[in-house]
Write an enzyme that holds these catalytic residues in place. Structure first.
Site, mmCIF file in Angstrom:
data_model
loop_
_atom_site.group_PDB
_atom_site.id
_atom_site.type_symbol
_atom_site.label_atom_id
_atom_site.label_comp_id
_atom_site.label_asym_id
_atom_site.label_seq_id
_atom_site.Cartn_x
_atom_site.Cartn_y
_atom_site.Cartn_z
ATOM 1 N N HIS A 63 40.217 41.588 41.158
ATOM 2 C CA HIS A 63 41.151 41.888 40.068
ATOM 3 C C HIS A 63 42.283 42.755 40.608
ATOM 4 O O HIS A 63 42.260 43.174 41.766
ATOM 5 C CB HIS A 63 40.445 42.541 38.874
ATOM 6 C CG HIS A 63 39.805 43.866 39.154
ATOM 7 N ND1 HIS A 63 38.723 44.019 39.988
ATOM 8 C CD2 HIS A 63 40.098 45.116 38.694
ATOM 9 C CE1 HIS A 63 38.372 45.288 40.026
ATOM 10 N NE2 HIS A 63 39.191 45.976 39.270
ATOM 11 N N HIS A 65 43.454 45.806 39.967
ATOM 12 C CA HIS A 65 43.452 47.263 40.060
ATOM 13 C C HIS A 65 43.571 47.705 41.518
ATOM 14 O O HIS A 65 42.982 47.111 42.426
ATOM 15 C CB HIS A 65 42.199 47.840 39.409
ATOM 16 C CG HIS A 65 42.280 47.862 37.917
ATOM 17 N ND1 HIS A 65 41.176 47.941 37.095
ATOM 18 C CD2 HIS A 65 43.359 47.820 37.074
ATOM 19 C CE1 HIS A 65 41.560 47.945 35.832
ATOM 20 N NE2 HIS A 65 42.873 47.859 35.790
ATOM 21 N N ASP A 67 42.448 50.031 43.493
ATOM 22 C CA ASP A 67 41.342 50.358 44.391
ATOM 23 C C ASP A 67 40.652 49.109 44.922
ATOM 24 O O ASP A 67 39.739 49.210 45.750
ATOM 25 C CB ASP A 67 40.333 51.292 43.711
ATOM 26 C CG ASP A 67 39.738 50.724 42.431
ATOM 27 O OD1 ASP A 67 40.463 50.025 41.699
ATOM 28 O OD2 ASP A 67 38.555 50.987 42.158
ATOM 29 N N HIS A 68 41.117 47.945 44.498
ATOM 30 C CA HIS A 68 40.561 46.683 44.983
ATOM 31 C C HIS A 68 41.578 45.839 45.754
ATOM 32 O O HIS A 68 41.195 44.827 46.339
ATOM 33 C CB HIS A 68 40.007 45.860 43.812
ATOM 34 C CG HIS A 68 38.827 46.494 43.155
ATOM 35 N ND1 HIS A 68 37.527 46.092 43.390
ATOM 36 C CD2 HIS A 68 38.742 47.532 42.294
ATOM 37 C CE1 HIS A 68 36.703 46.847 42.696
ATOM 38 N NE2 HIS A 68 37.412 47.727 42.022
ATOM 39 N N HIS A 142 36.431 43.128 31.968
ATOM 40 C CA HIS A 142 36.997 44.402 32.414
ATOM 41 C C HIS A 142 38.322 44.600 31.685
ATOM 42 O O HIS A 142 38.744 43.767 30.882
ATOM 43 C CB HIS A 142 37.179 44.379 33.938
ATOM 44 C CG HIS A 142 37.451 45.718 34.542
ATOM 45 N ND1 HIS A 142 36.723 46.842 34.252
ATOM 46 C CD2 HIS A 142 38.413 46.122 35.434
ATOM 47 C CE1 HIS A 142 37.189 47.862 34.924
ATOM 48 N NE2 HIS A 142 38.224 47.459 35.646
ATOM 49 N N ASP A 212 34.727 44.539 39.023
ATOM 50 C CA ASP A 212 34.430 45.468 37.936
ATOM 51 C C ASP A 212 34.043 44.678 36.689
ATOM 52 O O ASP A 212 34.681 43.673 36.340
ATOM 53 C CB ASP A 212 35.643 46.347 37.654
ATOM 54 C CG ASP A 212 35.912 47.325 38.792
ATOM 55 O OD1 ASP A 212 35.142 47.321 39.774
ATOM 56 O OD2 ASP A 212 36.899 48.083 38.696
ATOM 57 N N HIS A 271 30.343 50.662 44.460
ATOM 58 C CA HIS A 271 31.423 51.075 43.558
ATOM 59 C C HIS A 271 30.979 52.279 42.714
ATOM 60 O O HIS A 271 31.051 52.274 41.498
ATOM 61 C CB HIS A 271 31.826 49.898 42.660
ATOM 62 C CG HIS A 271 33.137 50.072 41.953
ATOM 63 N ND1 HIS A 271 33.244 50.622 40.702
ATOM 64 C CD2 HIS A 271 34.405 49.752 42.321
ATOM 65 C CE1 HIS A 271 34.511 50.625 40.315
ATOM 66 N NE2 HIS A 271 35.235 50.107 41.290
#
Length: 320
Positions: A63, A65, A67-68, A142, A212, A271
């Site tokens: 996805h 975001h 941090d990914h 999510h 997530d 995670h």
């Protein structure tokens, strides 16, 4: 076999001991590997492993975001600086392609190799990456569209029908070797066709890597043929109850209950919120999993390595 190297196991932000999300999955029969997510500084983590960007065959982004995915463009640029020439497949939300293309235009990024973007929504149908590796996406729940990826390795090998050859009296040695190599042979005045004495065996290894997600049950159908689930466990249930539903993450209890219901043989959690990364926090998560799941499980640390063999057995690699 599939070999897993965790490059980042923290949620949201990096910490002193954990980087943000990234997982390398290598085909143990060769050097081909797949990267799932590329949080900031993923390329630095790769430099501390034996993985080469030359052998990377696909990148999957769960996805949008940061941090990914914030480490993706730097990784692509470094692969170009290292003279990568082979095409690279990226399975991701379409926004990732737009981001990469815009960044390339605005920062004079030159990649000497082609990128093949596959919209993750189209990857709900299996995508064959190599002769042995395929990837399939599964929708999750999510704050933004998020996906899990089935990583499937299928190995086909041929064995001689030893019983049939023995009954015919065909001696071991060159005759058997020729048949195994696909050559027909002459024996006692008859032609023995290789195809008649080769048995094809197929083995499949299936691991699911989730992004997530606050509804593990969305992976029910995908788990029917999986031997391993790798899933986020951002919080303990107590913490999740206090934080509330708005972050849309899973607790250890939620994932453990789901894995138990699906009779999954192995589970790896990752995670983790920074509040659960010390010894006490990790123990709390492990205790919660143990209460609700009776299978084989691990809490991943950065640089932990695991192997899923052709029988579906998961084992942790001893790095000492």
């Amino acid at each position: 076999m599939l070999h897993f190297t965790f490059l980042g196991t923290s949620s949201g932000v990096p910490t002193l001991t954990r980087n943000v999300s990234a997982l390398a999955i290598r085909n143990s029969k060769n050097k081909d590997w797949i990267l799932v997510d590329a949080g900031e500084a993923t390329q630095h983590r790769i430099q501390r492993t034996k993985l080469s960007l030359q052998n990377l065959v696909a990148i999957c982004i769960t996805h949008v975001h940061g941090d990914h995915c914030y480490g993706l463009i730097g990784l692509l640029a470094s692969a170009g600086m290292n003279r990568r020439a082979e095409p690279l497949t990226i399975i991701a939300p379409k926004e990732i392609q737009q981001w990469v293309e815009t960044t390339a235009r605005l920062t004079d990024l030159y990649l000497p190799y082609p990128l093949k973007f596959i919209d993750v929504h189209n990857a709900i149908h299996p995508q064959h990456i190599t002769d042995e590796l395929s990837i399939q996406a599964h929708s999750l729940s999510h704050r933004v569209p998020s996906f899990a990826f089935s990583i499937i390795a299928q190995y086909t090998h041929q064995k001689l029908d030893i019983q049939a050859l023995t009954q015919l009296g065909v001696p071991k040695g060159q005759a058997w070797g020729d048949l195994k190599q696909g050559k027909n042979i002459e024996f006692n005045g008859n032609i023995l066709k290789s195809a008649d004495y080769l048995q094809t065996h197929t083995q499949q290894v299936h691991a699911i890597v989730g992004g997530d997600n606050d509804q593990p049950e969305l992976l029910t159908q995908a788990c029917q043929t999986a031997q391993l689930l790798i899933h986020e466990s951002t919080y303990t249930q107590t913490t999740l109850d206090r934080v509330g539903k708005s972050p849309m993450h899973s607790s250890a209890k939620m994932v453990a209950e789901f894995a138990q219901q699906q009779h999954l043989s192995s589970l790896i959690l990752t995670h983790f919120s920074p509040r659960h990364q010390d010894h006490a926090g990790q123990q709390a998560i492990a205790d919660e999993v143990s209460e609700f799941y009776k299978g084989n499980f691990y809490l991943a640390n950065d640089f932990d390595q695991f192997t899923l063999d052709t029988t579906g057995q998961l084992s942790k690699v001893n790095l000492k």
